[in-house]
Scaffold this motif. Structure first.
Motif, PDB file in Angstrom:
ATOM      1  N   ALA A   1      53.141  52.335  29.908  1.00 14.17           N
ATOM      2  CA  ALA A   1      53.847  52.137  28.635  1.00 14.17           C
ATOM      3  C   ALA A   1      52.836  51.763  27.561  1.00 14.17           C
ATOM      4  N   SER A   2      53.187  52.063  26.320  1.00 15.15           N
ATOM      5  CA  SER A   2      52.258  51.854  25.207  1.00 15.15           C
ATOM      6  C   SER A   2      51.920  50.395  25.000  1.00 15.15           C
ATOM      7  N   ASP A   3      52.797  49.496  25.399  1.00 13.60           N
ATOM      8  CA  ASP A   3      52.554  48.069  25.196  1.00 13.60           C
ATOM      9  C   ASP A   3      51.935  47.405  26.423  1.00 13.60           C
ATOM     10  N   GLU A   4      51.571  48.194  27.435  1.00 14.98           N
ATOM     11  CA  GLU A   4      50.995  47.605  28.639  1.00 14.98           C
ATOM     12  C   GLU A   4      49.503  47.402  28.457  1.00 14.98           C
ATOM     13  N   VAL A   5      49.005  46.215  28.793  1.00 16.11           N
ATOM     14  CA  VAL A   5      47.603  45.875  28.655  1.00 16.11           C
ATOM     15  C   VAL A   5      47.012  45.674  30.040  1.00 16.11           C
ATOM     16  N   TYR A   6      45.840  46.258  30.246  1.00 19.21           N
ATOM     17  CA  TYR A   6      45.196  46.116  31.546  1.00 19.21           C
ATOM     18  C   TYR A   6      44.746  44.672  31.751  1.00 19.21           C
ATOM     19  N   ASN A   7      44.979  44.142  32.931  1.00 19.96           N
ATOM     20  CA  ASN A   7      44.545  42.802  33.297  1.00 19.96           C
ATOM     21  C   ASN A   7      43.800  42.875  34.623  1.00 19.96           C
ATOM     22  N   PHE A   8      42.571  42.393  34.628  1.00 20.40           N
ATOM     23  CA  PHE A   8      41.794  42.367  35.862  1.00 20.40           C
ATOM     24  C   PHE A   8      42.248  41.191  36.711  1.00 20.40           C
ATOM     25  N   ASN A   9      42.544  41.485  37.974  1.00 25.73           N
ATOM     26  CA  ASN A   9      42.901  40.433  38.918  1.00 25.73           C
ATOM     27  C   ASN A   9      42.404  40.827  40.295  1.00 25.73           C
ATOM     28  N   LEU A  10      42.162  39.856  41.109  1.00 26.70           N
ATOM     29  CA  LEU A  10      41.838  40.072  42.512  1.00 26.70           C
ATOM     30  C   LEU A  10      43.058  39.706  43.349  1.00 26.70           C
ATOM     31  N   PRO A  11      43.286  40.409  44.447  1.00 22.77           N
ATOM     32  CA  PRO A  11      44.508  40.170  45.235  1.00 22.77           C
ATOM     33  C   PRO A  11      44.490  38.813  45.927  1.00 22.77           C
ATOM     34  N   SER A  12      45.639  38.172  45.948  1.00 20.88           N
ATOM     35  CA  SER A  12      45.795  36.915  46.688  1.00 20.88           C
ATOM     36  C   SER A  12      46.346  37.152  48.083  1.00 20.88           C
ATOM     37  N   SER A  13      46.835  38.368  48.351  1.00 24.93           N
ATOM     38  CA  SER A  13      47.466  38.671  49.633  1.00 24.93           C
ATOM     39  C   SER A  13      46.456  39.061  50.705  1.00 24.93           C
ATOM     40  N   ILE A  14      45.177  39.150  50.354  1.00 23.97           N
ATOM     41  CA  ILE A  14      44.146  39.556  51.305  1.00 23.97           C
ATOM     42  C   ILE A  14      43.031  38.519  51.324  1.00 23.97           C
ATOM     43  N   LEU A  15      42.612  38.153  52.521  1.00 22.99           N
ATOM     44  CA  LEU A  15      41.437  37.308  52.713  1.00 22.99           C
ATOM     45  C   LEU A  15      40.439  38.151  53.504  1.00 22.99           C
ATOM     46  N   LEU A  16      39.265  38.378  52.905  1.00 28.47           N
ATOM     47  CA  LEU A  16      38.261  39.247  53.512  1.00 28.47           C
ATOM     48  C   LEU A  16      36.976  38.466  53.707  1.00 28.47           C
ATOM     49  N   ARG A  17      36.524  38.411  54.952  1.00 31.67           N
ATOM     50  CA  ARG A  17      35.204  37.848  55.269  1.00 31.67           C
ATOM     51  C   ARG A  17      34.418  38.960  55.961  1.00 31.67           C
ATOM     52  N   THR A  18      33.377  39.440  55.293  1.00 28.65           N
ATOM     53  CA  THR A  18      32.736  40.642  55.815  1.00 28.65           C
ATOM     54  C   THR A  18      31.226  40.606  55.650  1.00 28.65           C
ATOM     55  N   ASN A  19      30.561  41.288  56.568  1.00 29.96           N
ATOM     56  CA  ASN A  19      29.161  41.656  56.387  1.00 29.96           C
ATOM     57  C   ASN A  19      29.171  43.060  55.791  1.00 29.96           C
ATOM     58  N   LEU A  20      28.715  43.156  54.582  1.00 26.72           N
ATOM     59  CA  LEU A  20      28.858  44.391  53.817  1.00 26.72           C
ATOM     60  C   LEU A  20      27.596  45.243  53.908  1.00 26.72           C
ATOM     61  N   LYS A  21      27.818  46.550  54.108  1.00 31.80           N
ATOM     62  CA  LYS A  21      26.773  47.546  53.943  1.00 31.80           C
ATOM     63  C   LYS A  21      27.299  48.590  52.979  1.00 31.80           C
ATOM     64  N   LEU A  22      26.610  48.698  51.844  1.00 26.55           N
ATOM     65  CA  LEU A  22      27.079  49.566  50.769  1.00 26.55           C
ATOM     66  C   LEU A  22      25.960  50.510  50.352  1.00 26.55           C
ATOM     67  N   GLY A  23      26.256  51.812  50.405  1.00 26.55           N
ATOM     68  CA  GLY A  23      25.226  52.787  50.062  1.00 26.55           C
ATOM     69  C   GLY A  23      24.780  52.682  48.628  1.00 26.55           C
ATOM     70  N   SER A  24      25.734  52.634  47.701  1.00 34.86           N
ATOM     71  CA  SER A  24      25.374  52.511  46.284  1.00 34.86           C
ATOM     72  C   SER A  24      26.479  51.775  45.542  1.00 34.86           C
ATOM     73  N   PHE A  25      26.070  51.097  44.484  1.00 38.83           N
ATOM     74  CA  PHE A  25      26.998  50.339  43.651  1.00 38.83           C
ATOM     75  C   PHE A  25      26.636  50.601  42.190  1.00 38.83           C
ATOM     76  N   SER A  26      27.652  50.809  41.370  1.00 40.79           N
ATOM     77  CA  SER A  26      27.396  50.986  39.944  1.00 40.79           C
ATOM     78  C   SER A  26      28.483  50.290  39.134  1.00 40.79           C
ATOM     79  N   PHE A  27      28.055  49.690  38.073  1.00 44.42           N
ATOM     80  CA  PHE A  27      28.979  49.086  37.113  1.00 44.42           C
ATOM     81  C   PHE A  27      28.339  49.202  35.746  1.00 44.42           C
ATOM     82  N   ARG A  28      29.022  49.950  34.892  1.00 44.18           N
ATOM     83  CA  ARG A  28      28.467  50.265  33.587  1.00 44.18           C
ATOM     84  C   ARG A  28      27.104  50.928  33.772  1.00 44.18           C
ATOM     85  N   LYS A  29      26.031  50.281  33.307  1.00 48.23           N
ATOM     86  CA  LYS A  29      24.708  50.885  33.405  1.00 48.23           C
ATOM     87  C   LYS A  29      23.957  50.468  34.660  1.00 48.23           C
TER      88      LYS A  29
END
Length: 860
Positions: free
Chosen positions: A521-549
């Motif tokens: 909808a035209s009046d909907e504004v994006y809001n960043f949130n992280l989920p509260s329904s998930i608890l994650l404890r992990t050893n991460l292996k990530l090939g590539s990561f990008s955010f903006r530049k």
């Protein structure tokens, strides 16, 4: 025609003669029969039998003769207690032919409208022993050749007060065909009636059971045998049994078959305590074989065993409907009078729950605190489960599920009562296979696609095996476990993953970028949130990561997502042709903001790439276009943004140790401004637009929208420059500058620089020019800095005093003591313009207030 009339009249005459003859014979015995009945009742019975009237009837049982006892009643043990007999009438029918022979033979007894109560008192004594033990049967002319005993609207009850048992059968019509009633009872009964509500200890039924069939009973030599065939409630039944009386008790051998009985009607018989709303909803058919075999004593009852088969049954629990239930198994109860130790076994069962077919086997023990052992199998579409019970937990849930699990424990307490203490005894094993799953929890902005996944049940945990899928454009693979998944099911705790996570890539914009405007909808504004329904404890292996530049590769480390907060620990990655290690958090718990706290160490990375990818580290003073070289950074950053991820410049705080090797400063605006000023004011032509240096190191702090730069030494082949000050995000500046060069020395000697600027001459034929640079970067103002001059003069006097001391020492020592110079002295003598300053001054010292006033007056 005349012949027919003659025959008709002949028949009438014969019947009249017959009836008349019978009436004549019968009337001859009226007083004798009544007297006989009165005599036998008084002589043969041990307690009085009350009778209101005795009537003689010729035609009631025609062609036989009957004597009717009206309002018959006798007590059981003492006057006034529950009667043994309480009948409207007893008709005793005598055989007419035997009367003609002078004998009183009874061939039928008819009991009408009343009760016959067989009672055992608290001592175990029966009430039916009303015949005298020493009766003289020789005086009796009666032969017990009873052909039929009829019950009409008579209720026969059995009551055992010692064992707390009661049964009653109400006969609408019953025909008892005794084979003998002398030393034993052997009889066949045809009847139509109902089994009244009964009681066994604390078990009390509430509804009557309709009966219509044939019953055979044998009671001889201390053994009671019975056999019933007919309807029981609403189905066909066969019941047979034997009770053998022994010295220490009875031995029971009882078996009953019930075929095609309606469960709903059978359930109505159960006690009210059993009849909850859910149980009343059960419909379907049941076949069962019931057996009771064992000893019955005062302290012991025989066990009960039931083999059952349920078909086409339905059961509703709340909003949940289980259809087409089919089950086969056994029920065993060690003591007929007590359900303690009872066990219900389902060798096989299946049911349809909202088009989800579940089958398996199981058992149930301890009905007060049910202990269930069940094996379950099913294949279904998750969309069916989502539609029925998971709409509050998932926006979207679909895909194929196939499970084969074994559950054991107090499942009613766990799943219905939500008693978490009972989880201690919960056991589970088995496998859940998922295929083509799309799942989006309610607090997730994007769906998770699971291509395949095997989950193994391990008691309260689910181990993840071959768990693969994608989230946005990121492909992932997870191995580990979902920890204590039942707490998620029972008390809405977060779904907890303890697992190794491998991902090929993550493009963060896909998760925090703006939502497609065409889909909202035209009046909907994006809001960043992280989920509260998930608890994650992990050893991460990530090939590539990008955010903006920013771009990173070969990423590994510990990542935790808990309560809308991401924590990363010892996160290693390759970036900007170097390496980095990160620690920190992203906290989305606050209602209107996101908080960031990070510590990072970047080693030997490309300076220009670093400034580009890290977006100039949150400042706009020293930019990517200004620097070249290899850079190492140790940085602490604390920042805040709104839910649209717009950084609040006034809420940024950083502490950064910056080191650039083999670097270059290109078109650095403060130096360009300084270059122009020196040229315009003093005709000094320094090229400050492109400085090359071996090492540049400093600690930079950003706080409340202002960049704080401690004293920073820039040593190039062209000049020595010391710089310190502040630079705000709105481009307001306040710098202290010390420029040291031989050209300044020459300019001073030639009086090209006014004395008010406080140029300080150095012994090495250089001079230091202290300046203050203030205002805005677009229009900076330069002024003379008094305090810097004083400090520079003091430093020069200190050096000159050392030189004087050294000369005096040499003069007095003469050639005799003259030797090699001390290395330290040699170092002090040298004045290398390219000298690197390894220690930087982090304390910024500003002018005193009077100095500021003095300078402002001079500028005017």
């Amino acid at each position: 025609m005349k012949l027919l009339k003659r025959i008709f009249f002949a028949i009438v005459i014969l019947l009249g003669l017959l009836v008349g003859g019978l009436w004549f014979v019968a009337t001859q015995y009226e007083e004798e029969l009544i007297g006989y009945v009165k005599h036998e009742i008084g002589k043969q019975t041990s307690r009085p039998i009350n009778v209101s009237t005795i009537e003689y009837s010729l035609f009631a049982s025609f062609p036989n003769i009957s004597v009717s006892l009206n309002d018959v009643q006798t007590y059981s043990f003492e006057k006034g207690d529950q009667p043994f007999l309480n009948l409207k009438s007893i008709h005793i029918v005598f055989d007419l032919m035997s009367l003609i022979d002078g004998e009183f033979n009874i061939n039928q007894i008819i009991l009408q409208e009343g009760q016959v109560n067989i009672i055992y008192n608290e001592k175990g004594e029966p009430n039916y022993n009303i015949l005298k033990e020493s009766s003289d049967s020789t005086s009796s002319q009666t032969k017990l050749a009873i052909e039929n005993i009829t019950l009409q609207e008579v209720e026969v009850g059995y009551f055992d007060k010692k064992e707390k048992q009661s049964y009653a059968v109400a006969f609408n019509e019953a025909e008892v065909l005794p084979e003998t009633l002398l030393d034993s009872v052997i009889a066949n009964v045809e009847f139509d009636g109902k089994f009244k509500p009964f009681e066994v200890s604390d078990f009390k039924t509430v509804e009557s059971i309709p009966l219509d069939g044939e019953f055979r009973i044998e009671n001889k030599s201390g053994a009671l045998k019975f056999l019933y065939a007919g309807t029981f409630q609403n189905g066909i039944s066969n019941i047979e049994g034997k009770i053998q009386t022994k010295e220490k008790g009875d031995v029971w051998d009882f078996k009953a078959d019930f075929n095609d009985h309606q469960i709903k009607e059978l359930i109505q018989v159960l006690p009210k305590d059993f009849l909850d709303k859910d149980l009343r909803s059960v419909t379907g058919l049941i076949n069962a074989t019931v057996s009771i075999v064992g000893e019955k004593t005062t302290k012991k009852s025989p066990p009960l065993k039931i083999d059952y088969e349920v078909s086409k049954a339905n059961y509703k629990s709340g909003d949940h409907l289980f259809k087409s239930i089919n089950a086969k198994g056994q029920y065993f109860q060690p003591n007929l009078n007590n359900v303690k130790g009872a066990k219900l076994v389902a060798n096989s069962f299946s049911t349809n729950y909202d088009e989800i077919i579940v089958s398996g086997s199981g058992s149930l023990k301890d009905f007060k605190r049910p202990l269930i052992d069940a094996k379950l199998k099913s294949k279904f579409d998750l969309a069916q489960l989502h539609k029925k019970i998971l709409q509050e937990d998932f926006k979207t849930l679909k895909g194929a599920a196939d499970f084969d699990i074994h559950l054991k424990g107090r499942l009613v307490e766990v799943f219905a009562d939500r008693n978490l203490k009972s989880l201690k005894y919960f056991k589970s094993e088995g496998k859940l296979i998922l295929d083509g799953v799309e799942a989006q929890p309610t607090d997730f902005d994007y769906p998770i696609y699971l291509n395949k996944g095997n989950l193994n049940f391990k008691n309260k945990n689910l181990s993840l095996e071959s768990f693969e899928g994608n989230l946005q454009s990121s492909k992932f693979k997870m191995e580990g476990q979902i920890t204590n998944y039942l707490k998620t099911v029972l008390v809405n705790e977060p779904l907890t993953f303890d697992a190794d996570l491998e991902m090929d890539q993550m493009i963060l914009e896909e998760f925090v970028g703006s939502v497609d405007s065409s889909k909202v909808a035209s009046d909907e504004v994006y809001n960043f949130n992280l989920p509260s329904s998930i608890l994650l404890r992990t050893n991460l292996k990530l090939g590539s990561f990008s955010f903006r530049k920013f771009k990173g590769e070969d990423i590994s480390g510990e990542v935790t997502l808990k309560s809308q907060k991401i924590t990363f620990k010892n996160l290693h990655l390759k970036t900007c042709d170097g390496s980095a290690q990160l620690n920190g958090i992203i906290d989305a718990r606050p209602k209107n903001k996101v908080v960031y706290r990070t510590k990072s160490n970047l080693e030997n990375i490309d300076a220009r790439k670093a400034f580009v990818q890290f977006e100039n580290f949150g400042q706009d003073l020293l930019l990517a276009k200004h620097v070249k070289g290899r850079i190492s950074i140790a940085s602490t950053i604390i920042a805040e943004s709104d839910k649209q991820l717009n950084i609040d410049e006034n809420k940024i705080y950083t502490e950064t140790n910056l080191k650039i090797k083999n670097g270059e400063l290109v078109q650095f605006e403060p130096l360009i401004e300084l270059q122009q000023y020196l040229n315009e004011e003093f005709k000094l032509n320094f090229n400050l637009s492109h400085l090359k240096f071996s090492t540049l190191e400093n600690d930079i702090e950003i706080n409340n929208g202002t960049i704080y730069i401690p004293e920073m030494a820039i040593r190039s082949s062209d000049l020595n420059l010391d710089l310190e000050g502040t630079h705000s995000f709105n481009q307001d500046i306040d710098y202290l500058l010390k420029i040291k060069h031989s050209e300044i020395f020459k300019a001073k000697k030639q009086n090209k620089i006014d004395a008010e600027f406080g140029v300080v001459e150095n012994k090495d034929k250089t001079a230091t020019l202290p300046l203050r640079m203030r205002g805005n970067i677009d229009e900076p103002k330069f002024s003379y800095d008094v305090k810097t001059k004083r400090q520079t003069v003091a430093e020069n006097w200190k050096k000159e005093s050392k030189e004087i001391k050294k000369i005096l020492k040499e003069e007095f020592s003469g050639g005799l003591f003259k030797g090699k110079k001390d290395k330290k002295e040699e170092k002090e003598e040298e004045e290398d313009l390219n000298k690197e300053i390894k220690e930087t001054q982090t304390e910024v010292i500003w002018d005193e207030e009077e100095d500021d006033d003095e300078e402002e007056g001079e500028e005017e």
